[in-house]
Design an enzyme around this catalytic site. Structure first.
Site, short mmCIF file in Angstrom:
data_model
loop_
_atom_site.label_atom_id
_atom_site.label_comp_id
_atom_site.label_asym_id
_atom_site.label_seq_id
_atom_site.Cartn_x
_atom_site.Cartn_y
_atom_site.Cartn_z
N THR A 41 0.89 -1.32 -0.19
CA THR A 41 0.06 0.01 -0.09
C THR A 41 0.86 1.23 0.04
O THR A 41 0.58 2.20 -0.74
CB THR A 41 -0.81 -0.15 1.33
OG1 THR A 41 -1.96 -1.28 1.09
CG2 THR A 41 -1.75 1.36 1.32
N CYS A 80 -5.29 -8.70 4.15
CA CYS A 80 -4.87 -8.53 2.87
C CYS A 80 -3.50 -8.00 2.73
O CYS A 80 -2.71 -7.85 1.87
CB CYS A 80 -5.64 -7.56 1.86
SG CYS A 80 -6.81 -8.43 0.92
N PHE A 81 -3.07 -7.93 4.06
CA PHE A 81 -1.41 -7.51 4.36
C PHE A 81 -1.14 -6.35 3.68
O PHE A 81 0.11 -6.18 2.99
CB PHE A 81 -0.67 -8.83 3.79
CG PHE A 81 -1.16 -9.84 4.03
CD1 PHE A 81 -1.39 -10.86 5.59
CD2 PHE A 81 -1.80 -10.91 3.21
CE1 PHE A 81 -1.71 -11.70 5.93
CE2 PHE A 81 -2.46 -12.07 3.62
CZ PHE A 81 -2.47 -12.31 4.95
N CYS A 82 -1.91 -5.46 3.75
CA CYS A 82 -1.50 -3.90 2.82
C CYS A 82 -1.02 -4.42 1.60
O CYS A 82 -0.27 -3.59 1.21
CB CYS A 82 -0.66 -3.11 3.68
SG CYS A 82 -1.00 -2.89 5.26
N ASN A 83 -1.79 -5.14 0.85
CA ASN A 83 -1.28 -5.57 -0.53
C ASN A 83 -2.45 -5.80 -1.32
O ASN A 83 -3.02 -7.00 -1.45
CB ASN A 83 -0.29 -6.58 -0.69
CG ASN A 83 0.36 -6.70 -1.99
OD1 ASN A 83 -0.38 -6.34 -3.04
ND2 ASN A 83 1.48 -7.32 -2.14
#
Length: 764
Positions: free
Chosen positions: A76, A346-349
């Site tokens: 992100t 979503c793991f900042c992705n």
């Protein structure tokens, strides 16, 4: 001393920082002649520094403007650069990983031109979602305009290589991939210090960065009354506004010493962690349910063949025997029982999450409309997953950790009999990974021999009937919890106040930092037995081995003025509280063995339930005490009995789980109201109910976590009854329903045990 001064201590600090900069560059096989180190507050701050200072060029009549291009599999913080570029008319060019690969094979003809428009291409050395390692030769391919998108856009291309995930377990050699900008984070490499990162800048590219703001230490000279300013010549001095965190920077020097002393170097870390990841991948992908349905859907671009293409990250969702994905919140909740801490979501992705899970842009927007936001526990929307589960390995991870994780999956999520894909296991047996010896660590998979309860094995209706009232519903128990997370106080006729049962969760215990203590972290709270004595205006505090003390239920005007008013948080809500004094603080500190204080909700402070819900505005305001979600929690005796029967049917239980009687199970679910119902879990379908003469509205089901594993009589933790509840409930693991009372603001009511309960079904 401040490194900007010239006194002896300041010079020592300055020289030490320069030594650390050299040590960092040495770790990445480069020198101060080739790269500079700019210290930042983290990797994200390093990315923002590039975004703010890159010479973005807007399109003109003569030539096209700059391009900001990035792989869709980016963090992100990288994609967020477009927030800076879009306002300047810069072309945004997202590129899928497949597009770069395909064009790389084409080797598009490189055309030399005189255009000097600056463009920026960003990609991760290692995906933080899947652990896939992207080719480092992309750097020279983009800079030389041999790869898409550089080959299609004339100008000067610079490369930002996001190395935050990569460098934790792999050695980045900047001689082989001379990226222009490399943001890094030190806690991902060492674990400490946190809040410190760096931007490595290739000196050949440093001159293009244009910085407007200047702070202490970054200006060579300036005039306060005239627009005159000369920036520092050294790029590190130019970008490090103010005093850097020099004590943390000095700690990096010691961190490098420790890392090399413990591991021998990054090569050994890479071999070890890849071995763990490959071992876990091959076994997890081979485990199947009794019907041969695989237990895991793994998100990877390869087959974990080599540490040069795959990092020590395993991303997946678990799947039941019918092929339905198990929500990541349930997996996370169950893992906590085994002291396994996972990362989910979503793991900042978002780009990688959409790609691997097949989520369209429209679905992402619908998920947001359904209330899902990044980092929450809404793991399924319309039957589709919103995220996944990630396991990451570091140099301190062991094969025993892998085995513990795999056995957890088998015990909690594999339906018997357990089967394995022997082709996958053959790969594991024949694998040879240097320094890892993975064939010497066979997993000991324990079959779940206990029978799962299916529809035909569920207890008959006759065994689920209420007490002597036959098919009637009655209120059998009333509990209040005067102090949040402490023991229950059973009552039989109790007044209803504006926030729920009078004095329910009116107090809570906080640690020395003012953070609320709960049984999730301090299970011994359940051994504190508060009692409310209305007639004497006292809250009595009792615990084994402690003298009893009391605090007033109602504060007089003098007491209120002398007690400290403070701000606290409950489930993210700001609450205004009043400290209950030193005597209570010392009592709790002695019992819990840590500094803490007893505080109570300020009676003049209103905490509204409607502010916590995602629904529309309500005609009436529902006030809350220090409860988590709602005014009341109701459970059904028939549901408890079903869980008890499930427990007794399981043939393998952890120590302490075999003999949970009805009273023990009821206490673990910490309900306010217990009813004698007819059928298990029928309360899930109620919309409203009358208890005596008081009407209640059902607001939602109660999601359960590992706190139900705390024995409320001893404070010990067990895996039951959450294991049995999880094996029975599909989707989100819930037990009981939340209620709010439907009373006029000025009305008072009294709840009594043995009162008649009249439910109303949803839609009726």
């Amino acid at each position: 001393g401040d490194p900007h001064s010239q006194n002896p201590s300041s010079r020592l600090t300055h020289d030490t920082l320069e030594r650390v900069r050299y040590r960092i560059l040495q770790h990445f096989n480069t020198t101060p002649e080739e790269y500079s180190v700019i210290f930042t507050s983290g990797c994200t701050a390093a990315l923002k520094a590039v975004a703010d200072s890159f010479p973005w060029r807007s399109p003109s009549d003569n030539e096209a403007g700059s391009c900001f291009s990035y792989l869709t599999d980016n963090h992100t913080s990288v994609v967020g650069i477009r927030g800076k570029t879009l306002s300047q008319g810069v072309v945004m060019l997202p590129v899928s990983p497949q597009s770069v690969e395909d064009r790389a094979k084409d080797k598009a003809q490189h055309n030399v031109d005189m255009c000097q428009t600056p463009h920026l291409f960003c990609y991760p050395a290692q995906s933080n979602f899947s652990g896939w390692k992207y080719p480092l030769n992309y750097v020279k391919g983009i800079q030389g305009r041999y790869l898409y998108p550089a080959c299609d856009h004339p100008g000067r291309w610079f490369v930002l290589l996001d190395a935050a995930s990569y460098i934790s377990c792999s050695l980045l050699d900047l001689q082989k991939c001379p990226a222009d900008f490399i943001p890094i984070s030190f806690y991902k490499l060492f674990g400490f210090p946190t809040g410190l990162g760096a931007l490595l800048v290739r000196n050949n590219a440093a001159s293009i960065l244009k910085k407007a703001y200047f702070g202490g230490g970054t200006a060579t000279a300036y005039l306060s009354g005239e627009d005159y300013y000369l920036h520092a010549t050294n790029i590190s001095d130019r970008f490090e506004d103010g005093t850097v965190s020099f004590m943390d920077i000095i700690a990096i020097n010691h961190a490098f010493d420790a890392l090399y002393r413990i591991t021998g170097g990054m090569h050994f870390i890479q071999q070890h962690t890849f071995g763990l990841a490959r071992y876990t991948y091959l076994l997890l992908s081979s485990i199947c349910h009794g019907n041969s349905q695989p237990v895991a859907q793994i998100y990877t671009q390869g087959q974990f063949e080599s540490p040069s293409t795959q990092g020590p990250i395993l991303n997946f969702n678990l799947v039941d025997s019918r092929g339905q994905i198990v929500g990541y919140s349930q997996v996370n909740r169950m893992a906590s029982l085994y002291n396994i801490h996972l990362r989910t979501g979503c793991f900042c992705n978002t780009g990688a999450c959409q790609y691997f899970l097949g989520i369209t842009n429209q679905q992402m927007k619908r998920n947001v409309q359904a209330g899902h936001v990044c980092g929450d526990n809404i793991d399924m929307v319309d039957g589709q997953p919103t995220g996944s589960v990630r396991v990451s390995f570091g140099y301190m991870s062991t094969f025993e950790d892998c085995q513990k994780f795999l056995n957890f999956v088998v015990e909690c999520f594999v339906e018997k009999p357990v089967t394995v894909n022997h082709l996958k296991l053959d790969k594991l047996r024949t694998a040879t990974v240097p320094c890892c010896h993975i064939t010497a660590h066979p997993i000991k998979i324990t079959n779940r021999e206990e029978e799962e309860v299916d529809e035909k094995e569920k207890p008959s209706d006759a065994s689920l009937k209420g007490c002597e009232h036959g098919n009637a519903y009655t209120l059998t128990n009333i509990y209040i919890y005067p102090i949040k997370s402490c023991a229950a106080f059973e009552v039989y006729n109790w007044p209803v106040g504006p926030k729920g049962l009078l004095y329910d969760r009116g107090w809570m215990v906080v640690n020395k930092n003012g953070v609320c203590l709960s049984q999730k972290r301090e299970s011994r709270l359940c051994l504190v037995q508060p009692q409310v004595h209305l007639s004497s205006n006292k809250l009595l505090l009792q615990a084994s081995g402690m003298d009893s003390i009391s605090v007033p239920l109602k504060n007089t005007a003098d007491m209120h003025s002398s007690y400290e008013v403070c701000q606290s948080q409950v489930c993210g809500d700001r609450v205004e509280t009043v400290d209950c004094g030193d005597e209570a603080a010392l009592w709790f500190s002695e019992f819990l063995g840590q500094p803490c204080r007893l505080i109570r909700q300020n009676p003049n402070f209103s905490r509204d339930m409607e502010k916590r819900s995602s629904g529309g505005p309500s005609a009436t305001t529902t006030s809350l005490s220090l409860v988590n979600e709602a005014q009341y929690l109701l459970i059904n005796h028939a549901s408890v009995q079903l869980i008890q029967e499930l427990l007794s049917s399981r043939q393998e239980n952890s120590v302490g789980d075999q003999h949970l009687d009805t009273k023990n199970i009821i206490s673990r679910f910490r309900a306010n109201l217990v009813i004698a119902g007819v059928e298990a879990f029928e309360e899930d379908n109620w919309s409203q109910l009358m208890i005596g003469n008081t009407r209640f509205v059902v607001t939602s089901r109660c999601g359960r976590c590992h706190v139900v594993g705390v024995d409320q009589e001893t404070g010990t933790k067990t895996k039951e009854p959450l294991l049995s509840l999880s094996s029975y409930r599909t989707g989100k693991v819930t037990f009981g329903v939340y209620l709010k009372h439907d009373l006029p603001p000025t009305s008072m009511a009294v709840l009594s045990t043995d009162s008649l309960v009249q439910p109303e079904l949803n839609g009726s």
